[in-house]
Design a protein around this motif. Sequence first.
Motif, short mmCIF file in Angstrom:
data_model
loop_
_atom_site.label_atom_id
_atom_site.label_comp_id
_atom_site.label_asym_id
_atom_site.label_seq_id
_atom_site.Cartn_x
_atom_site.Cartn_y
_atom_site.Cartn_z
N MET B 25 0.84 -1.21 0.00
CA MET B 25 0.00 0.00 0.00
C MET B 25 0.87 1.26 0.00
O MET B 25 0.58 2.24 -0.69
N MET B 26 1.98 1.20 0.74
CA MET B 26 2.83 2.39 0.86
C MET B 26 3.76 2.58 -0.33
O MET B 26 4.00 3.69 -0.77
N ALA B 36 -0.42 9.09 3.59
CA ALA B 36 0.09 8.81 4.94
C ALA B 36 0.87 10.02 5.47
O ALA B 36 0.74 10.38 6.65
N GLU B 37 1.65 10.66 4.61
CA GLU B 37 2.40 11.85 5.03
C GLU B 37 1.47 12.98 5.44
O GLU B 37 1.69 13.66 6.44
N LEU B 42 -1.09 16.16 9.74
CA LEU B 42 -2.39 16.61 10.26
C LEU B 42 -2.51 16.22 11.73
O LEU B 42 -2.94 17.02 12.57
N GLY B 43 -2.10 15.00 12.04
CA GLY B 43 -2.12 14.52 13.42
C GLY B 43 -1.22 15.35 14.31
O GLY B 43 -1.58 15.71 15.43
N LEU B 44 -0.04 15.71 13.78
CA LEU B 44 0.90 16.53 14.55
C LEU B 44 0.33 17.93 14.82
O LEU B 44 0.52 18.48 15.90
N ALA B 86 0.21 5.87 13.85
CA ALA B 86 -0.20 4.81 12.92
C ALA B 86 0.46 4.99 11.55
O ALA B 86 0.99 4.04 10.96
N THR B 87 0.46 6.22 11.05
CA THR B 87 1.07 6.47 9.74
C THR B 87 2.60 6.35 9.84
O THR B 87 3.24 5.84 8.91
#
Lengths: 162, 172
Positions: B25-26, B36-37, B42-44, B86-87
Amino acid sequence: MMDVFRWIEQTPVSIFMREDFYAYFVALIFHAWGMAFLIGGGMAVSLRTMGVASDAPLEKFAGFFPFMWIGAVMAVLSGVALLAGYPAKALTNWVFALKFACLGSGIVLVWRIRYVYFSMAAAGRVLPTRARWMGAAAFLLLGAGVVCGKLLLYTNKMLLAS
Amino acid sequence: MIPHEVPHWMVALGRWGIDTGIYGMMMNTRWGWPIAEAVHFLGLCLLMGTVGLFDLRMMGLVRGIPLAALHRLVPYGIFGYALSAATGFCFVISSPLEYFYNPAWQAKMALMAIAGLNMIVFYLTTARRVYVLGPDDRVPLGARIIAIISLFSWMGVITCGRVITAFRPFME
């Protein structure tokens, strides 16, 4: 337009950004810090306007805005430096325009929340439903701006300098 | 330091990534890595926006908000952290050698460990004391130090994350 890009790429600043190993990474670091403070702060204000942490006085979030301003200045200055290195790469990419549209709209909404709803909250008035929607829209737009920013590297079609 | 032989556990980890489809997938799709990046950063942002603001308030740089009330934003920061973790796990699984021997990634993990330990110290020692403080009360020195460590650890995590690509131990 290509002539303008070529001219920018021949300026000392542009050459420095491309050829100095540290300049590029320092700009990247400052851009990430700036975006994290600006977008992160904007997201927190949006979440609060949407009703999260409702016992935290909304108007007091104004105290965080100077830090968001510092983030904005860092993000803009480092962004201009990165753009100077490869102007054609960014300015011929529609995702770059989308990034600015999303971030610009999101930031305008956060500032609108600041100037309209903070005073309303300070006066003890209940915020209208529109405020929640504005918070949700700001949150989504800021998030979309970040996503577009990260996709720039994978969507550009023109580099010129190389 | 690059070893002469890849450790067995790292090979197993890489194989696990292939077997579960994460590697495919990656690495074998056009949008796997870029998405994923995007989710990672976004999470950060969510983490910095919530935990970072909590830290600023606890450092005493912003007043007028009770810390207990502001803490209700922290679960969103934890959600952001989960997205990033997770990413980040997907990145590492897809290219374990490039990460495990990368000094920037090693420093990033060390800073994350410091931030994690710091958080545990906060919840075990000062959390209860700061939750009862009023909106304008002065935060105890210990809590302020914890906030400074937290904010700078996360800024360090961002810094190291940005320079990971400057070190490519196996591509050279």
